[in-house]
Design a protein around this motif. Structure first.
Motif, PDB file in Angstrom:
ATOM      1  N   GLY A  50     -25.276   4.381 -17.718  1.00 33.27           N
ATOM      2  CA  GLY A  50     -24.953   5.699 -18.285  1.00 33.27           C
ATOM      3  C   GLY A  50     -24.804   6.438 -16.966  1.00 33.27           C
ATOM      4  O   GLY A  50     -24.647   6.449 -16.425  1.00 33.27           O
ATOM      5  N   THR A  51     -25.844   8.269 -17.556  1.00 33.02           N
ATOM      6  CA  THR A  51     -25.928   8.777 -17.243  1.00 33.02           C
ATOM      7  C   THR A  51     -27.370   8.725 -16.588  1.00 33.02           C
ATOM      8  O   THR A  51     -27.270   9.022 -17.806  1.00 33.02           O
ATOM      9  CB  THR A  51     -26.068  10.495 -16.939  1.00 33.02           C
ATOM     10  OG1 THR A  51     -24.538  10.004 -17.311  1.00 33.02           O
ATOM     11  CG2 THR A  51     -25.747  11.625 -15.471  1.00 33.02           C
ATOM     12  N   SER A  52     -28.351   8.823 -15.286  1.00 40.25           N
ATOM     13  CA  SER A  52     -29.477   8.300 -15.506  1.00 40.25           C
ATOM     14  C   SER A  52     -30.605   9.297 -15.711  1.00 40.25           C
ATOM     15  O   SER A  52     -29.984  10.702 -15.329  1.00 40.25           O
ATOM     16  CB  SER A  52     -29.612   7.834 -13.315  1.00 40.25           C
ATOM     17  OG  SER A  52     -31.559   7.880 -13.962  1.00 40.25           O
ATOM     18  N   TRP A  53     -31.418   9.138 -16.205  1.00 40.59           N
ATOM     19  CA  TRP A  53     -32.561  10.355 -16.600  1.00 40.59           C
ATOM     20  C   TRP A  53     -33.119  11.267 -15.444  1.00 40.59           C
ATOM     21  O   TRP A  53     -33.178  12.036 -15.058  1.00 40.59           O
ATOM     22  CB  TRP A  53     -33.350   9.881 -17.381  1.00 40.59           C
ATOM     23  CG  TRP A  53     -34.672   9.392 -17.420  1.00 40.59           C
ATOM     24  CD1 TRP A  53     -34.910   8.171 -16.565  1.00 40.59           C
ATOM     25  CD2 TRP A  53     -35.907  10.124 -16.209  1.00 40.59           C
ATOM     26  NE1 TRP A  53     -35.790   7.855 -15.981  1.00 40.59           N
ATOM     27  CE2 TRP A  53     -36.546   8.886 -16.349  1.00 40.59           C
ATOM     28  CE3 TRP A  53     -36.261  10.814 -16.705  1.00 40.59           C
ATOM     29  CZ2 TRP A  53     -37.938   9.600 -15.689  1.00 40.59           C
ATOM     30  CZ3 TRP A  53     -37.769  11.667 -16.071  1.00 40.59           C
ATOM     31  CH2 TRP A  53     -38.371  10.456 -15.984  1.00 40.59           C
ATOM     32  N   LEU A  54     -33.520  10.258 -14.308  1.00 41.42           N
ATOM     33  CA  LEU A  54     -33.196  10.696 -13.020  1.00 41.42           C
ATOM     34  C   LEU A  54     -32.932  10.153 -11.751  1.00 41.42           C
ATOM     35  O   LEU A  54     -32.350   9.065 -12.092  1.00 41.42           O
ATOM     36  CB  LEU A  54     -34.881  10.769 -12.935  1.00 41.42           C
ATOM     37  CG  LEU A  54     -36.464  11.134 -11.982  1.00 41.42           C
ATOM     38  CD1 LEU A  54     -35.887  12.786 -12.585  1.00 41.42           C
ATOM     39  CD2 LEU A  54     -37.492  10.797 -11.845  1.00 41.42           C
ATOM     40  N   PRO A  55     -32.528  11.050 -10.309  1.00 41.64           N
ATOM     41  CA  PRO A  55     -31.590   9.955  -9.397  1.00 41.64           C
ATOM     42  C   PRO A  55     -32.280   9.309  -9.385  1.00 41.64           C
ATOM     43  O   PRO A  55     -33.548   8.978  -8.539  1.00 41.64           O
ATOM     44  CB  PRO A  55     -31.488  11.742  -8.649  1.00 41.64           C
ATOM     45  CG  PRO A  55     -31.956  12.693  -9.591  1.00 41.64           C
ATOM     46  CD  PRO A  55     -33.192  12.475 -10.529  1.00 41.64           C
ATOM     47  N   ILE A  56     -31.565   8.500  -8.852  1.00 40.99           N
ATOM     48  CA  ILE A  56     -31.518   6.706  -8.475  1.00 40.99           C
ATOM     49  C   ILE A  56     -31.931   7.488  -6.203  1.00 40.99           C
ATOM     50  O   ILE A  56     -30.946   8.089  -6.040  1.00 40.99           O
ATOM     51  CB  ILE A  56     -30.656   5.810  -8.286  1.00 40.99           C
ATOM     52  CG1 ILE A  56     -29.769   5.557  -9.541  1.00 40.99           C
ATOM     53  CG2 ILE A  56     -30.710   4.536  -7.399  1.00 40.99           C
ATOM     54  CD1 ILE A  56     -30.563   5.185 -10.869  1.00 40.99           C
ATOM     55  N   HIS A  57     -32.765   6.483  -6.326  1.00 45.21           N
ATOM     56  CA  HIS A  57     -32.825   6.898  -4.693  1.00 45.21           C
ATOM     57  C   HIS A  57     -31.900   6.609  -3.929  1.00 45.21           C
ATOM     58  O   HIS A  57     -31.294   5.595  -4.040  1.00 45.21           O
ATOM     59  CB  HIS A  57     -33.970   6.053  -4.558  1.00 45.21           C
ATOM     60  CG  HIS A  57     -35.055   6.642  -3.195  1.00 45.21           C
ATOM     61  ND1 HIS A  57     -34.266   5.910  -1.686  1.00 45.21           N
ATOM     62  CD2 HIS A  57     -36.258   6.734  -2.433  1.00 45.21           C
ATOM     63  CE1 HIS A  57     -34.899   6.714  -1.043  1.00 45.21           C
ATOM     64  NE2 HIS A  57     -36.254   7.177  -1.687  1.00 45.21           N
ATOM     65  N   ASP A  58     -31.781   7.411  -2.971  1.00 44.08           N
ATOM     66  CA  ASP A  58     -30.279   7.370  -2.235  1.00 44.08           C
ATOM     67  C   ASP A  58     -30.592   5.527  -0.699  1.00 44.08           C
ATOM     68  O   ASP A  58     -29.403   5.856  -0.578  1.00 44.08           O
ATOM     69  CB  ASP A  58     -29.478   8.166  -1.514  1.00 44.08           C
ATOM     70  CG  ASP A  58     -30.631   8.971  -0.394  1.00 44.08           C
ATOM     71  OD1 ASP A  58     -31.115   8.296  -0.068  1.00 44.08           O
ATOM     72  OD2 ASP A  58     -31.146  10.603  -0.447  1.00 44.08           O
ATOM     73  N   ASP A  59     -31.439   5.448  -1.283  1.00 38.13           N
ATOM     74  CA  ASP A  59     -31.962   4.220  -0.524  1.00 38.13           C
ATOM     75  C   ASP A  59     -31.129   3.040  -0.952  1.00 38.13           C
ATOM     76  O   ASP A  59     -31.380   1.717  -0.679  1.00 38.13           O
ATOM     77  CB  ASP A  59     -32.626   3.413   0.235  1.00 38.13           C
ATOM     78  CG  ASP A  59     -34.204   2.992  -0.566  1.00 38.13           C
ATOM     79  OD1 ASP A  59     -33.872   2.896  -1.877  1.00 38.13           O
ATOM     80  OD2 ASP A  59     -35.149   3.165  -0.294  1.00 38.13           O
ATOM     81  N   TYR A  60     -30.747   2.863  -2.539  1.00 40.58           N
ATOM     82  CA  TYR A  60     -30.781   1.801  -3.293  1.00 40.58           C
ATOM     83  C   TYR A  60     -29.816   0.279  -2.622  1.00 40.58           C
ATOM     84  O   TYR A  60     -29.823  -0.322  -2.935  1.00 40.58           O
ATOM     85  CB  TYR A  60     -30.267   2.118  -5.011  1.00 40.58           C
ATOM     86  CG  TYR A  60     -29.264   2.551  -4.565  1.00 40.58           C
ATOM     87  CD1 TYR A  60     -28.319   3.582  -4.379  1.00 40.58           C
ATOM     88  CD2 TYR A  60     -27.919   1.457  -5.471  1.00 40.58           C
ATOM     89  CE1 TYR A  60     -27.310   4.032  -4.820  1.00 40.58           C
ATOM     90  CE2 TYR A  60     -26.391   1.536  -5.495  1.00 40.58           C
ATOM     91  CZ  TYR A  60     -26.246   3.077  -5.120  1.00 40.58           C
ATOM     92  OH  TYR A  60     -24.587   3.295  -5.682  1.00 40.58           O
ATOM     93  N   GLU A  61     -29.211   0.966  -1.203  1.00 44.80           N
ATOM     94  CA  GLU A  61     -27.716  -0.061  -1.359  1.00 44.80           C
ATOM     95  C   GLU A  61     -28.615  -1.217  -0.511  1.00 44.80           C
ATOM     96  O   GLU A  61     -28.353  -2.054   0.043  1.00 44.80           O
ATOM     97  CB  GLU A  61     -26.845   0.220  -0.694  1.00 44.80           C
ATOM     98  CG  GLU A  61     -25.522   0.703  -1.879  1.00 44.80           C
ATOM     99  CD  GLU A  61     -24.491   1.803  -1.054  1.00 44.80           C
ATOM    100  OE1 GLU A  61     -24.558   2.260   0.283  1.00 44.80           O
ATOM    101  OE2 GLU A  61     -23.508   1.758  -1.826  1.00 44.80           O
ATOM    102  N   LYS A  62     -29.889  -0.134   0.419  1.00 44.26           N
ATOM    103  CA  LYS A  62     -30.859  -1.542   1.174  1.00 44.26           C
ATOM    104  C   LYS A  62     -31.937  -2.437   0.644  1.00 44.26           C
ATOM    105  O   LYS A  62     -32.062  -3.003   1.101  1.00 44.26           O
ATOM    106  CB  LYS A  62     -30.757  -0.892   2.577  1.00 44.26           C
ATOM    107  CG  LYS A  62     -31.127  -0.091   2.433  1.00 44.26           C
ATOM    108  CD  LYS A  62     -30.568   0.160   4.323  1.00 44.26           C
ATOM    109  CE  LYS A  62     -31.355   1.571   4.862  1.00 44.26           C
ATOM    110  NZ  LYS A  62     -32.209   2.802   4.039  1.00 44.26           N
ATOM    111  N   CYS A  63     -32.363  -1.374  -0.978  1.00 43.75           N
ATOM    112  CA  CYS A  63     -33.637  -2.006  -1.638  1.00 43.75           C
ATOM    113  C   CYS A  63     -33.048  -1.847  -2.518  1.00 43.75           C
ATOM    114  O   CYS A  63     -33.561  -1.101  -3.526  1.00 43.75           O
ATOM    115  CB  CYS A  63     -34.180  -0.355  -0.210  1.00 43.75           C
ATOM    116  SG  CYS A  63     -36.160  -0.608  -1.297  1.00 43.75           S
TER     117      CYS A  63
END
Ligand code: GLC
Length: 554
Positions: A436-449
């Protein structure tokens, strides 16, 4: 080592359920999400999970404003889901530890609703009420989240005290009925089979006899309530009673959150004569603050101060007592940003701090994402922040004359949302946290971390945690050996020795971005067993290098 308790041998993992894993698409993590990831945690090698509050709550302070102490908030699931989590965790030898928030309730708790309804209802004395002029609070105390610690209640024509938010009225621990109701709630969870408790903000439960103004620490004439009420004498009497009526005679652990208690007071809080098994004391975390913990006046701190803070609690519990070792929790910036120079390589840094976390004497607490090397985030406007204290501190900075841009810099560094961005499970949409829509934004480094990538990478931060945690569990020296600091006055290297009848273990960490040299004669007969570079030349530490050497005792 044989007489060690289970919670001394294991590492504990802290979960912020709201941000762990969402199984319903609501955008908020839930209990079934935790159950689903138990194998991940088993693989990490932890033996207990501390859950931040999962009780019904209006969520003004993300669950630390509780409206019912003995139920589950429907956003996280049901009591059945909770029981399933306990039993599934049990199968994997993992205990569930609950968070007790007993300094205050939510203003939506039925106790407060009754208490505020009149001056003579049966619960009228369950909170801290004072007469006063509606325009002038009884004292100049500032709440931890900013603004007066007193709020006027029209219904009762009195003020009530709140150490934290307006919506978090402080309970009156002087009233024995209040204390009993709190003990009953804790016993309810013991009957469900929980493995322990983390006890929130416990240093604030005892208030001073007289409520008087303090010397302002701020331009608006206020003083932090923390300075005026934390760790007031007489508090331990309450806690001994709590221990007697709840904790004694159970195979559990207790860890109190005790901002305001110093290392030399630890002997009264933990150990044979203490009230808890462990205490989160904050001397190593508050180094960037001057008095009052205001974010807009950060100070530079030296490595020797950090080393002293950690060594003081090691030494204070050397013969009696035990430490929780922690660098992160849901209120702190990510440790990579907190303790190491700007622009430090996150992977080297994460492993360097893990090296200390898992080798000091005590129970290591790993906060979700720390094992993957999560870093701080920085959103461009205050509206994007959820954390109530970020809003309060932003306002304090503006009141102190800082520009909005400067105020945002403080928020970027200190915001509690840094620790609350959702777990990053994989490189798929929303990092696999929610559909769904996350309650808090996901960190933008998630593709490598993220957990998936790091599981497969032998050299990842995650695999470093797994290997070192496994080593700790089986090392008599790391579990029970003595602690002794080396190079105490050095401003570049944190170094210490752990020693037992079996071996000597030396831990050395370079906290700078430069290469540093040291006199390494003592390592002559020791072998490198862990490090965040491939090999090591004795006597040299490269930027952020961490090494562990071991020498067997013949
Ligand atoms: C503790 C919690 C924090 C919360 C506060 C009020 O410090 O860790 O998250 O806001 O207590 O309950």
């Amino acid at each position: 080592m044989n007489n060690f308790k289970w919670w001394q041998k294991t590492a504990v993992y802290q979960i912020y359920p709201k941000s762990f894993l969402d199984t319903t698409g609501s955008g908020t993590g839930d209990l079934n999400g935790i159950t689903q990831k138990l194998d991940y945690l088993k693989n990490l090698g932890i033996g207990a999970i501390w859950l931040t509050p999962i009780y019904p709550s209006p969520q003004v302070d993300n669950g630390y404003d509780i409206s019912d102490y003995t139920s589950i908030d429907p956003r996280y699931g049901t009591m059945k889901d909770f029981e399933k989590l306990i039993s599934e965790a049990d199968k994997r030898n993992i205990k569930i530890v609950m968070d007790l928030v007993y300094n205050h309730t939510s203003n939506q708790h039925k106790w407060f609703i009754e208490s505020k309804s009149s001056k003579n209802n049966p619960k009228s004395d369950w909170y801290i009420w004072r007469d006063g002029d509606p325009k002038k609070p009884p004292t100049n105390w500032r709440s931890i989240f900013g603004g007066s610690a007193w709020t006027w209640c029209d219904e009762r024509q009195q003020y009530y005290l709140h150490t934290f938010a307006v919506e978090q009225p402080d309970l009156n621990w002087e009233n024995p009925e209040v204390r009993q109701a709190l003990y009953d709630a804790a016993n309810f969870w013991l009957e469900k089979g929980v493995g322990g408790f983390r006890i929130d903000a416990i240093t604030y439960i005892k208030k001073p006899k007289k409520f008087i103004d303090g010397e302002p620490d701020n331009k608006d004439g206020s003083i932090s309530v923390h300075t005026m009420t934390a760790n007031t004498s007489g508090i331990l009497d309450f806690l001994h009673e709590f221990k007697r009526k709840v904790f004694d005679n159970h195979d559990i652990f207790t860890v109190g959150e005790a901002n305001g208690v110093s290392a030399d007071e630890l002997k009264n809080w933990v150990g044979d004569k203490g009230v808890f098994d462990m205490l989160f004391e904050f001397s190593h975390l508050v180094l960037p603050f001057t008095n009052g913990e205001i974010w807009c006046y950060p100070r530079e701190w030296k490595l020797t101060e950090l080393k002293k803070a950690l060594s003081d609690s090691q030494n204070a519990t050397k013969n009696n007592g035990w430490c929780p070792i922690f660098f992160e929790n849901h209120d702190q910036p990510r440790c990579i940003n907190h303790f190491m120079p700007k622009n430090s390589d996150p992977i080297k840094t994460a492993k360097a701090l893990a090296t200390i976390l898992l080798t000091l004497r005590g129970t290591p607490f790993i906060y979700q994402g720390q094992e993957l090397g999560f870093t701080n985030t920085a959103w461009d406007s205050i509206e994007k922040y959820n954390d109530i204290s970020s809003h309060g501190q932003y306002q304090i900075a503006l009141n102190e004359g800082f520009s909005p841009e400067q105020a945002m810099k403080f928020v970027h560094f200190f915001s509690r949302d840094n620790a609350r961005t959702p777990m990053q499970w994989n490189e798929k949409i929303n990092a696999g946290f929610t559909s769904g829509t996350s309650w808090l934004p996901i960190h933008d480094d998630y593709e490598k971390c993220n957990a998936e990538i790091e599981t497969d990478d032998e050299n990842s931060v995650l695999n470093y945690y797994i290997k070192l945690n496994d080593f700790r569990k089986n090392s008599e020296t790391l579990l029970s050996g003595y602690y002794e600091e080396i190079f105490k006055d050095d401003e570049n290297i944190f170094a210490f020795k752990r020693s037992s009848e079996k071996s000597k273990i030396y831990v050395l960490v370079n906290f700078t971005l430069n290469e540093v040299k040291f006199q390494a004669d003592f390592l002559k007969n020791a072998n490198l067993i862990f490090g965040n570079y491939q090999e090591n030349e004795k006597g040299i530490l490269r930027p952020l290098e961490a090494v562990i050497f071991e020498e067997a005792v013949k």
